[in-house]
Design an enzyme around this catalytic site. Structure first.
Site, PDB file in Angstrom:
ATOM      1  N   LYS A  83       0.851  -1.192   0.000  1.00 31.19           N
ATOM      2  CA  LYS A  83       0.000   0.000   0.000  1.00 31.19           C
ATOM      3  C   LYS A  83       0.887   1.243   0.000  1.00 31.19           C
ATOM      4  CE  LYS A  83      -3.828   2.144   2.576  1.00 31.19           C
ATOM      5  NZ  LYS A  83      -4.684   2.059   3.785  1.00 31.19           N
ATOM      6  N   SER A 158      -9.632   2.083   2.882  1.00 28.10           N
ATOM      7  CA  SER A 158      -8.760   2.795   1.976  1.00 28.10           C
ATOM      8  C   SER A 158      -7.737   1.902   1.268  1.00 28.10           C
ATOM      9  CB  SER A 158      -8.025   3.898   2.723  1.00 28.10           C
ATOM     10  OG  SER A 158      -7.193   3.327   3.737  1.00 28.10           O
ATOM     11  N   SER A 182      -9.753  -0.129   7.184  1.00 24.88           N
ATOM     12  CA  SER A 182      -9.217  -0.047   5.820  1.00 24.88           C
ATOM     13  C   SER A 182      -8.523  -1.285   5.291  1.00 24.88           C
ATOM     14  CB  SER A 182      -8.258   1.125   5.700  1.00 24.88           C
ATOM     15  OG  SER A 182      -8.999   2.294   5.540  1.00 24.88           O
TER      16      SER A 182
END
Ligand code: GLN
Length: 496
Positions: A83, A158, A182
């Site tokens: 990420k 996210s 997330s």
């Protein structure tokens, strides 16, 4: 041979490389080819690291040829997606924001360092909501990611890029971060496994801070054994993070057991009734029955303070964010406005006005307001009291139950654009996951079925440091459910 590699789980790929059935470079090439094929439709990555990945895979092959010990390189040659909120030395780290569009860190996050020491090969940096604020990955400055199950829908957020990459066969596993859901919510919406570890189990060093008292790095994988393996790589004490727990290294994979008979699970009433889509609830309840069939006694339990979790979170997280994001000022990192300015104050203003997107600005304003002198007691202090009540509700539950369970997300993947105009409805996406972060406990989401052809996530929560128990229950459930559906993007010649 290499055409079959995507969608193999990470442990199988590790075994193929170890047994010299395929080379590390072949594994990397297979994923890069898959990325080339589906990435124009999915957009799971912000920046690809193709050349760097080929180089490091080739390096691993040389090492393997020399017969060098694989002891500390347990997952040598296994590709991974990271990420873009995790700092990667010498490789752009954007946090999905214009303000860091060209920012190249000078050091690796501890989690990144550890996956790299384990021999994994970074394929690229995965898309995300700007500064991890969001539940759909639509807040990325670099454009949204699509859900591999339905390209018109969001992957969740996210960590939507990480989830979509794994679900689309663009990486066998990934790292995400979870402040209010997330990792778990996108894992649920994309039909994969995702775990938020106990606060302090995984180092936050090099994880760009959103809300420091809530943020945790965790694994996003195709199945539970991969999740146990990746957690084992990244967990453990780090002197560079003052909140890191002094915990001896654990072998979650080696200890994995599906013997769960006799355990007790509480089904959280506040998270499995009103506000949850009927299809999600059906799938969840069927999974609870399967769990009972495995010898886990399940009964409903009420945790009344959970009804205030979302409100408390949307004061605490923005409050911390407003302070953490003060460092992006056009001087220290990344982007600075090109505008003609009269003084440094105007430079700060313009940089932040142009560099941050609307959701980030909304959070900074909310947080600044909640912390301001006249309102601190009314908002921030109240939210902290609710946080304490949530911790106590959980504490009481652990006296009677090994784990608590609920759906991970109140809905299946929603349509792109459906909630962007209404931040409150977007915030509701994390209603089931947020209490976990407020209490700092571990929780895992695994796919438990389909509703309207889209994956449903099953959340298992446990007391601090109960990761092994969560993995065991999830492992038993995963085997009993036999969920092995693949998203439509996986099949050949699909959707244009
Ligand atoms: N969706 C929540 C938010 O927008 C949680 C985000 C996260 O866990 N990083 O704040």
């Amino acid at each position: 041979m290499s055409a079959d590699i995507p969608y193999k789980d990470a442990l199988s790929i590790a075994a193929l490389i170890r047994e010299r059935e395929i080379s590390a470079l072949e594994a990397t090439e297979a994923f890069l080819a898959r990325i080339e094929e589906v990435e124009p439709r999915v957009h799971a990555y912000i920046n690809l690291a193709a050349e760097r990945a080929r180089d490091s895979a080739a390096g691993i092959d040389r090492m393997l040829q020399k017969g060098q010990a694989l002891l500390q390189h347990r997952y040598a040659g296994v590709p991974i997606a990271i990420k873009d909120v995790l700092s990667t030395k010498g490789f752009t780290t954007t946090c999905g924001s214009r303000i860091l569009e060209n920012f190249v860190p000078v050091y690796d996050a501890t989690a990144v360092e550890r996956v790299s020491e384990a021999g994994t090969v970074m394929l690229g940096k995965a898309n995300m909501d700007e500064f991890a604020m969001g539940s759909s990955t639509e807040n990325s400055y670099f454009g949204p990611t699509s859900n591999p199950w339905d390209l018109e829908r969001v992957p969740g957020g996210s960590s939507g890029g990480s989830a979509a990459a794994v679900a689309a066969g663009e990486a066998p596993w990934a790292l995400g971060s979870d402040t209010g859901g997330s990792i778990r919510q996108p894992a649920a919406l994309c039909g994969i496994v995702g775990m938020k570890p106990t606060y302090g189990l995984v180092s936050r060093y090099g994880l760009v801070a959103f809300a420091s008292s809530l943020d945790q790095v965790g694994p996003m994988t195709l199945n539970v054994p991969d999740c146990a393996a990746l957690l084992g790589v990244i967990a453990g004490h780090d002197p560079r993070d003052s909140t890191s727990i002094q915990q001896p290294p654990m072998d979650y994979l080696g200890s994995l057991s599906s013997e769960v008979r006799g355990m007790k699970a509480g089904v959280v009433r506040e998270l499995s009734s009103e506000g949850i889509e009927p299809g999600v609830l059906d799938s969840f309840k069927r999974a609870v029955e399967v769990l009972e069939g495995l010898g886990v006694s399940c009964e409903e339990v009420s945790l009344p303070s959970f009804s205030y979790g979302l409100s408390a979170y949307y004061l605490i997280a923005p409050a911390e964010a407003s302070s953490n994001l003060a460092r992006f000022d056009g001087v220290r990192y990344g982007f600075r406005t090109d505008a003609e300015v009269d003084d440094i104050w105007e430079m700060y203003d313009r940089t932040r006005a142009e560099g941050f997107g609307p959701e980030v600005k909304r959070r900074i304003m909310l947080g600044t307001y909640a912390l301001s002198a006249g309102y601190y007691d009314a908002y921030y202090a109240q939210a902290q009291k609710i946080r304490t009540l949530i911790v106590r509700d959980y504490g009481r539950a652990w006296e009677s139950y090994d784990v608590l369970v609920s759906p991970t997300s109140p809905s299946v993947a929603f349509r792109l654009g459906e909630k962007t105009a209404d931040p409150l409805s977007m915030y509701l996406s994390d209603i089931c996951t947020i209490p976990v972060n407020l209490a700092g406990i571990p929780a895992l989401s695994l796919p438990c079925g389909l509703s309207e052809g889209l994956p449903v996530g099953f959340q298992v929560m446990g007391p601090p440091l109960a990761e092994q128990k969560l993995l065991d229950i999830a492992y038993a459930l995963e085997q009993a459910l036999g969920f092995d559906a693949l998203p439509p993007v996986a099949s050949a010649g699909e959707v244009a």
